[in-house]
Write an enzyme that holds these catalytic residues in place. Sequence first.
Site, PDB file in Angstrom:
ATOM      1  N   LYS A 101      38.494  43.193 -95.812  1.00 24.15           N
ATOM      2  CA  LYS A 101      39.378  42.025 -95.694  1.00 24.15           C
ATOM      3  C   LYS A 101      39.227  41.226 -96.984  1.00 24.15           C
ATOM      4  O   LYS A 101      38.279  40.475 -97.151  1.00 24.15           O
ATOM      5  CB  LYS A 101      38.952  41.179 -94.491  1.00 24.15           C
ATOM      6  CG  LYS A 101      40.065  40.360 -93.850  1.00 24.15           C
ATOM      7  CD  LYS A 101      40.717  39.332 -94.753  1.00 24.15           C
ATOM      8  CE  LYS A 101      39.873  38.079 -94.911  1.00 24.15           C
ATOM      9  NZ  LYS A 101      40.467  37.131 -95.890  1.00 24.15           N
ATOM     10  N   GLU A 105      25.893  37.181 -98.934  1.00 20.34           N
ATOM     11  CA  GLU A 105      25.662  36.788-100.326  1.00 20.34           C
ATOM     12  C   GLU A 105      26.438  35.499-100.532  1.00 20.34           C
ATOM     13  O   GLU A 105      27.659  35.500-100.551  1.00 20.34           O
ATOM     14  CB  GLU A 105      26.114  37.921-101.251  1.00 20.34           C
ATOM     15  CG  GLU A 105      25.499  37.846-102.608  1.00 20.34           C
ATOM     16  CD  GLU A 105      26.297  36.938-103.507  1.00 20.34           C
ATOM     17  OE1 GLU A 105      26.031  35.702-103.473  1.00 20.34           O
ATOM     18  OE2 GLU A 105      27.153  37.435-104.216  1.00 20.34           O
ATOM     19  N   CYS A 126      29.007  33.564-108.123  1.00 23.41           N
ATOM     20  CA  CYS A 126      27.875  33.306-107.223  1.00 23.41           C
ATOM     21  C   CYS A 126      26.602  33.107-108.017  1.00 23.41           C
ATOM     22  O   CYS A 126      25.792  32.248-107.703  1.00 23.41           O
ATOM     23  CB  CYS A 126      27.722  34.457-106.230  1.00 23.41           C
ATOM     24  SG  CYS A 126      27.830  36.070-106.970  1.00 23.41           S
ATOM     25  N   GLU A 162      26.322  23.606-104.968  1.00 22.80           N
ATOM     26  CA  GLU A 162      27.133  24.578-105.711  1.00 22.80           C
ATOM     27  C   GLU A 162      28.496  23.938-105.973  1.00 22.80           C
ATOM     28  O   GLU A 162      29.173  23.507-105.035  1.00 22.80           O
ATOM     29  CB  GLU A 162      27.296  25.849-104.883  1.00 22.80           C
ATOM     30  CG  GLU A 162      28.131  26.891-105.603  1.00 22.80           C
ATOM     31  CD  GLU A 162      28.124  28.245-104.905  1.00 22.80           C
ATOM     32  OE1 GLU A 162      28.617  28.342-103.782  1.00 22.80           O
ATOM     33  OE2 GLU A 162      27.617  29.210-105.519  1.00 22.80           O
TER      34      GLU A 162
HETATM   35  P1  NAI Z   1      35.176  31.271 -98.094  1.00 23.61           P
HETATM   36  O1  NAI Z   1      33.762  31.539 -97.745  1.00 23.61           O
HETATM   37  O2  NAI Z   1      36.000  30.453 -97.154  1.00 23.61           O
HETATM   38  O3  NAI Z   1      35.982  32.678 -98.296  1.00 23.61           O
HETATM   39  C1  NAI Z   1      35.398  33.919 -98.572  1.00 23.61           C
HETATM   40  C2  NAI Z   1      36.025  34.996 -97.678  1.00 23.61           C
HETATM   41  O4  NAI Z   1      35.755  34.678 -96.321  1.00 23.61           O
HETATM   42  C3  NAI Z   1      37.548  35.111 -97.777  1.00 23.61           C
HETATM   43  O5  NAI Z   1      37.928  36.468 -97.624  1.00 23.61           O
HETATM   44  C4  NAI Z   1      38.019  34.323 -96.574  1.00 23.61           C
HETATM   45  O6  NAI Z   1      39.289  34.724 -96.113  1.00 23.61           O
HETATM   46  C5  NAI Z   1      36.952  34.662 -95.565  1.00 23.61           C
HETATM   47  N1  NAI Z   1      36.814  33.686 -94.466  1.00 23.61           N
HETATM   48  C6  NAI Z   1      37.035  32.346 -94.498  1.00 23.61           C
HETATM   49  N2  NAI Z   1      36.802  31.809 -93.286  1.00 23.61           N
HETATM   50  C7  NAI Z   1      36.424  32.823 -92.466  1.00 23.61           C
HETATM   51  C8  NAI Z   1      36.045  32.900 -91.102  1.00 23.61           C
HETATM   52  N3  NAI Z   1      36.015  31.822 -90.311  1.00 23.61           N
HETATM   53  N4  NAI Z   1      35.698  34.110 -90.605  1.00 23.61           N
HETATM   54  C9  NAI Z   1      35.712  35.209 -91.387  1.00 23.61           C
HETATM   55  N5  NAI Z   1      36.073  35.196 -92.682  1.00 23.61           N
HETATM   56  C10 NAI Z   1      36.420  34.022 -93.222  1.00 23.61           C
HETATM   57  O7  NAI Z   1      35.188  30.631 -99.530  1.00 23.61           O
HETATM   58  P2  NAI Z   1      36.339  29.740-100.195  1.00 23.61           P
HETATM   59  O8  NAI Z   1      36.916  28.809 -99.198  1.00 23.61           O
HETATM   60  O9  NAI Z   1      37.265  30.639-100.891  1.00 23.61           O
HETATM   61  O10 NAI Z   1      35.500  28.903-101.273  1.00 23.61           O
HETATM   62  C11 NAI Z   1      34.749  27.749-100.869  1.00 23.61           C
HETATM   63  C12 NAI Z   1      33.407  27.702-101.551  1.00 23.61           C
HETATM   64  O11 NAI Z   1      32.634  28.846-101.177  1.00 23.61           O
HETATM   65  C13 NAI Z   1      33.452  27.754-103.075  1.00 23.61           C
HETATM   66  O12 NAI Z   1      33.668  26.501-103.628  1.00 23.61           O
HETATM   67  C14 NAI Z   1      32.060  28.294-103.374  1.00 23.61           C
HETATM   68  O13 NAI Z   1      31.116  27.257-103.350  1.00 23.61           O
HETATM   69  C15 NAI Z   1      31.779  29.238-102.231  1.00 23.61           C
HETATM   70  N6  NAI Z   1      32.092  30.642-102.595  1.00 23.61           N
HETATM   71  C16 NAI Z   1      31.062  31.439-102.988  1.00 23.61           C
HETATM   72  C17 NAI Z   1      31.326  32.730-103.410  1.00 23.61           C
HETATM   73  C18 NAI Z   1      30.243  33.628-103.882  1.00 23.61           C
HETATM   74  O14 NAI Z   1      30.489  34.464-104.736  1.00 23.61           O
HETATM   75  N7  NAI Z   1      29.053  33.552-103.317  1.00 23.61           N
HETATM   76  C19 NAI Z   1      32.684  33.262-103.445  1.00 23.61           C
HETATM   77  C20 NAI Z   1      33.693  32.349-102.963  1.00 23.61           C
HETATM   78  C21 NAI Z   1      33.374  31.088-102.570  1.00 23.61           C
END
Ligand code: NAI
Length: 485
Positions: free
Chosen positions: A181, A256, A290, A387
């Site tokens: 996904k 992660e 990250c 972060e």
């Molecule tokens: P997010 O954690 O919401 O999204 C990442 C993935 O999770 C996407 O595929 C999204 O569709 C999915 N997702 C979102 N809500 C979900 C749920 N309830 N159940 C299952 N899957 C779900 O991250 P977002 O909103 O894009 O970014 C917010 C913050 O997260 C960023 O500002 C950053 O701090 C952090 N982040 C960290 C990342 C990393 O590489 N560790 C990558 C992206 C975001």
Amino acid sequence: MKNALSLPFASDHCFIGGVWREGALSDRLPLLDPSTAQPLCEIARGSTADIDAAVAAAKVAHEGPWGRSTALERGRVLAKLGQLILEHTEQLARLEACDVGKPLTQARADALALARYLEFYAGAADKIHGETLPYLDGYTVYTLREPHGVTGHIIPWNYPMQIIGRSVGAALTMGNTCVLKPAEQACLTALMFAELARQAGLPDGVLNVVPGLGEEAGAALAAHPQINHISFTGSVSVGAKIQAGAAPNIVPVTLELGGKSPQLIFDDADIDAAIPFLINAGIQNAGQTCSASSRLLVQRGVYVQVVEKLSARYSALRVGPALEDFDVGPLISQAQQALVESFIAQASDLAAPVRGAITDHASNNGFYFAPALYTDVPAGHILAQQEIFGPVQVVIPFDDEQQAVDIANGTDFGLVASVWSAHGGRQMRLAKALKAGQIFINNYGAGGGVELPFGGIGKSGHGREKGFEALYGFSTLKTVAAHHG
Ligand code: NAI
Ligand code: MG
């Protein structure tokens, strides 16, 4: 909407059971180009029904030939897929640049990393094995490494290709099947990966891709009762939801979740060697990484010198459209831009930052943010604790080794840390004392090596991806004790 990207697949379809098909809902979601805020194309808004279909296809594929395939056969398909990715590096890089807003050179590096993951795991497939265990007289005991079965992969928008390589690549190597996904903000390279996997001869149903919203397709995948393993990269809050969603099914979860990774620069460090790493680790992919290094801890004896050199580089940084390949591209979305701006708004107590410049190549509508370097930042400040996920770095002075360790370990996270020092004893002491999943000495990131196990402690998550370690995570161990007298 007809897309203008001339893609070899239907961008508004899901890839399920080896075919491109429309989602069960006819809803679509727009993909924007962050450099211009203009629509690129539409993607499917995958639903619970699509996740059900994808998991069912993955289960059939696991019970079929893929589940019974030999390591040699899997290695050959992965090698072929790696070769196809190498042949499509430029197309993949351009898609990623438009979809993520990632400067072209960085997008090319991601495409090459994806190929490299497949090469590495293709070669590893037939080199991972169980053990024989000494036991009582009359017994032969051995272990078998077996796939979990159907694995779910929920990935973010910041490094789609690299994360697919390390998670889907490792899962396939061990004989699992996958439902992927991708993030709603960027999923073109995930879809292209599926098309290349089809062309490489990956059997139907072994890899399925369902784009869609996190709370819909993502949540349905995490909680699906037929999923045997979940891996997730993204925010801490969603990581907690995924773990909770998977808990009733008692399946292993790899998380992660990012970090606040420090670099420690001591008085005896080679400052000129360090400077490019200090900055690049903070601005790469506009800080949306990250393992971004957002905290620079600098010993007092070199503090003024380091700040001067960092400031000179920062004020020369140029921000612009991804395809024009400036130092820094736009942020992924207006929401991310607003989030990063909100941190800046909470820093009015600090000295004004040194900023890079947004060039006049940048569209007014793009999601641009000029990199910001804050100096003399207290270790407990919100900018030094949370972060930010944008090109914002803080410089924190320290007096001695113990204070540096205390500051470095003084956040909720623990993903990566690096030590810049010529002193061998200090390097070894700090490698033990720093709380992180990866420690770098006189470098940062070691070129992203696919061979090097990666993952966090604390709020940075748990489980390890990359290297051979990932193959243990994507398999389960069976012990066989034979009594033969
Ligand atoms: P997010 O954690 O919401 O999204 C990442 C993935 O999770 C996407 O595929 C999204 O569709 C999915 N997702 C979102 N809500 C979900 C749920 N309830 N159940 C299952 N899957 C779900 O991250 P977002 O909103 O894009 O970014 C917010 C913050 O997260 C960023 O500002 C950053 O701090 C952090 N982040 C960290 C990342 C990393 O590489 N560790 C990558 C992206 C975001
Ligand atoms: Mg989110």
